[in-house]
Design a protein around this motif. Structure first.
Motif, mmCIF file in Angstrom:
data_model
loop_
_atom_site.group_PDB
_atom_site.id
_atom_site.type_symbol
_atom_site.label_atom_id
_atom_site.label_comp_id
_atom_site.label_asym_id
_atom_site.label_seq_id
_atom_site.Cartn_x
_atom_site.Cartn_y
_atom_site.Cartn_z
ATOM 1 N N SER A 160 2.685 -2.509 4.771
ATOM 2 C CA SER A 160 3.985 -1.718 5.422
ATOM 3 C C SER A 160 4.146 -2.574 6.690
ATOM 4 O O SER A 160 5.389 -2.535 6.857
ATOM 5 N N THR A 216 5.891 5.268 5.317
ATOM 6 C CA THR A 216 4.741 4.816 4.590
ATOM 7 C C THR A 216 4.352 5.482 3.366
ATOM 8 O O THR A 216 3.804 5.096 2.561
ATOM 9 N N ALA A 221 -7.961 2.203 0.596
ATOM 10 C CA ALA A 221 -6.619 2.286 0.092
ATOM 11 C C ALA A 221 -5.721 2.188 1.597
ATOM 12 O O ALA A 221 -4.861 1.728 1.503
ATOM 13 N N PRO A 222 -5.988 2.881 2.548
ATOM 14 C CA PRO A 222 -4.935 3.201 3.705
ATOM 15 C C PRO A 222 -5.143 1.580 4.522
ATOM 16 O O PRO A 222 -3.972 1.598 5.074
ATOM 17 N N ALA A 280 3.174 4.731 -0.220
ATOM 18 C CA ALA A 280 2.085 4.740 -0.771
ATOM 19 C C ALA A 280 2.050 5.702 -1.848
ATOM 20 O O ALA A 280 1.306 5.262 -3.010
ATOM 21 N N ASP A 281 2.660 6.783 -2.088
ATOM 22 C CA ASP A 281 2.817 7.576 -3.257
ATOM 23 C C ASP A 281 3.377 6.657 -4.403
ATOM 24 O O ASP A 281 2.893 6.729 -5.517
ATOM 25 N N ILE A 308 -2.622 -0.561 2.679
ATOM 26 C CA ILE A 308 -1.321 0.266 2.613
ATOM 27 C C ILE A 308 -0.430 -0.076 3.923
ATOM 28 O O ILE A 308 0.396 -0.368 4.173
ATOM 29 N N SER A 309 -1.475 0.376 5.118
ATOM 30 C CA SER A 309 -1.037 0.289 6.312
ATOM 31 C C SER A 309 -0.360 -1.291 6.757
ATOM 32 O O SER A 309 0.531 -1.511 7.375
ATOM 33 N N PHE A 345 -0.667 -3.208 -2.323
ATOM 34 C CA PHE A 345 -1.449 -1.823 -2.291
ATOM 35 C C PHE A 345 -2.438 -1.858 -3.396
ATOM 36 O O PHE A 345 -3.634 -1.160 -3.021
#
Ligand code: HEM
Length: 360
Positions: free
Chosen positions: A118, A128, A110-111, A132-133, A114-115, A206
């Motif tokens: 973003s 970020t 996931a990270p 992400a949430d 996402i990173s 994401f």
């Protein structure tokens, strides 16, 4: 094999079940996705669901609006741009793997995307986590409907995007928000369309790549001979990516609406294209249920769809998967499952909620 897909497959390439048309056939699904007599809206331009709070995006539009908006977003995801970006993704992947016991989903799969998304969009690090949430809540809303929590998060993220957009109007940078702001200044899209595009890119970035990385890692650990083969030859990474996308596609289905009568499908009737089933069509792929990283992928699987809505992020997602699998093989050759897996509760998204692993 998935029992429901196989039951439907036994009914022939096109079947009517539960009030809609369904296909499990790779050639037919591909044909419908490329057939301009089908669209994502009804013939009169209305959209089938309005349950989502997300601003409208080009994924939910037919030409000519789809063509106009997709064209604006396309340059940011060109193969050249993505290739230039690879070294940064490698660095992120590497830094995430400085650990021994971890959750492959929460701490790696996931990270990473996402990173990456973003960064590409131009969301500052300080924001970020908030985005992400939001991504996680949007994903949950696909399955369980819109909650108050989701509605609040939605308001917050739209406000955050508004703030970033205003800031880029003053000081443009080298990111997707800035390129959309430039297009807005030339009146190629409205402020609302810009917001819709940004939310689409965020959510698409994401919620899908995480499952390419998760599903691929689980497939490799579950097929020790394939894992061994890959570790001995990391340049198989692109094939691991393609076979994962075929065998366990993160997006299991999509749908189209006929704008006129097409064979047995009436005007304004919906067809569900079962990507997960089409990708295992035995007429197209020999030993379709087998996970085989040496497989020749012709024709291409439908994990990224086909036709005019073919995934805009496909090159990026492939690169991220390639980087992630290589990093795991190199840094974690003894990687093991270290606890029970839990799955996402969804018919559309195939992936894990949690996958505990250890380095040795
Ligand atoms: C569209 C899958 C990653 C951006 C799609 C569609 C699928 C898909 C199936 C088309 C849906 C349809 O035809 O109805 C995936 C998978 C991914 C992935 C499996 C990861 C493994 C990404 C990434 C981005 C992205 C990283 C980047 C930001 C988009 C966009 C569209 C799209 C913008 C809409 C295209 C259009 O309507 O013209 N994706 N996607 N995707 N995807 Fe992806």
């Amino acid at each position: 094999p998935h029992p429901i897909y196989e039951r439907l497959r036994a009914q022939g390439p096109l079947t009517h079940d539960g009030g809609m048309w369904l296909t499990t056939s790779h050639p037919l699904a591909g044909k419908i996705l490329r057939d301009r007599r089908f669209g994502v809206r009804f013939a009169d331009g209305s959209y089938p669901t309005n349950a989502s709070l997300l601003p409208e995006s080009f994924l939910e539009l037919d030409p000519p609006d789809h063509t106009r908006l997709r064209r604006i977003a396309t340059p940011a995801f060109s193969p050249k741009k993505i290739d230039e970006y690879r070294a940064r993704v490698e660095k992120v992947a590497d830094s995430l793997l400085d650990r021994d016991e971890f959750d492959l989903i929460a701490d790696f799969a996931a990270p990473l995307p996402i990173s990456v998304i973003s960064d590409l969009l131009g969301i500052p690090d300080s924001d970020t986590a908030e985005f992400a949430d939001y991504g996680a809540l949007v994903a949950a809303s696909f399955d369980s409907g819109v909650t108050q929590e989701m509605a609040n998060a939605n308001d917050k993220v739209l406000a955050l995007f508004d703030r970033l957009i205003a800031q880029r109007r003053r000081t443009p940078g080298d990111d997707v928000i800035s390129s959309l702001v430039a297009a807005e200044a030339e009146q190629k899209l409205t402020a609302q369309e810009m917001l819709g595009t940004l939310v689409l890119l965020l959510v698409a970035g994401f919620e899908t790549t995480v499952n390419l990385i998760g599903n691929g890692t689980r497939a490799l650990l579950g097929h020790p001979s394939q894992w061994k083969l890959f570790k001995a030859n990391p340049d198989l990474a692109p094939s691991v990516v393609e076979e994962t996308l075929r065998w366990a596609p993160p997006v299991q289905l999509t749908s189209r609406i006929a704008h006129e009568q097409v064979d047995r499908i009436g005007k304004d009737e919906m067809v569900t294209l079962l990507i997960g089933a089409a990708n295992r069509d035995p007429e197209v792929y020999p030993e379709a249920h087998k996970f085989d990283v040496m497989r020749v992928h012709r024709p291409e699987h439908l994990a990224f769809s086909s036709g005019i809505h073919y995934c805009l992020g496909a090159t990026l997602a492939r690169m991220e998967g390639d980087v992630a699998f290589r990093a795991l093989a190199r840094r974690m050759p003894e990687l093991k499952q270290a606890g029970p897996v839990t799955f996402r509760d969804s018919v559309v998204i195939r992936g894990m909620r949690s996958f505990p692993v250890s380095r040795s």
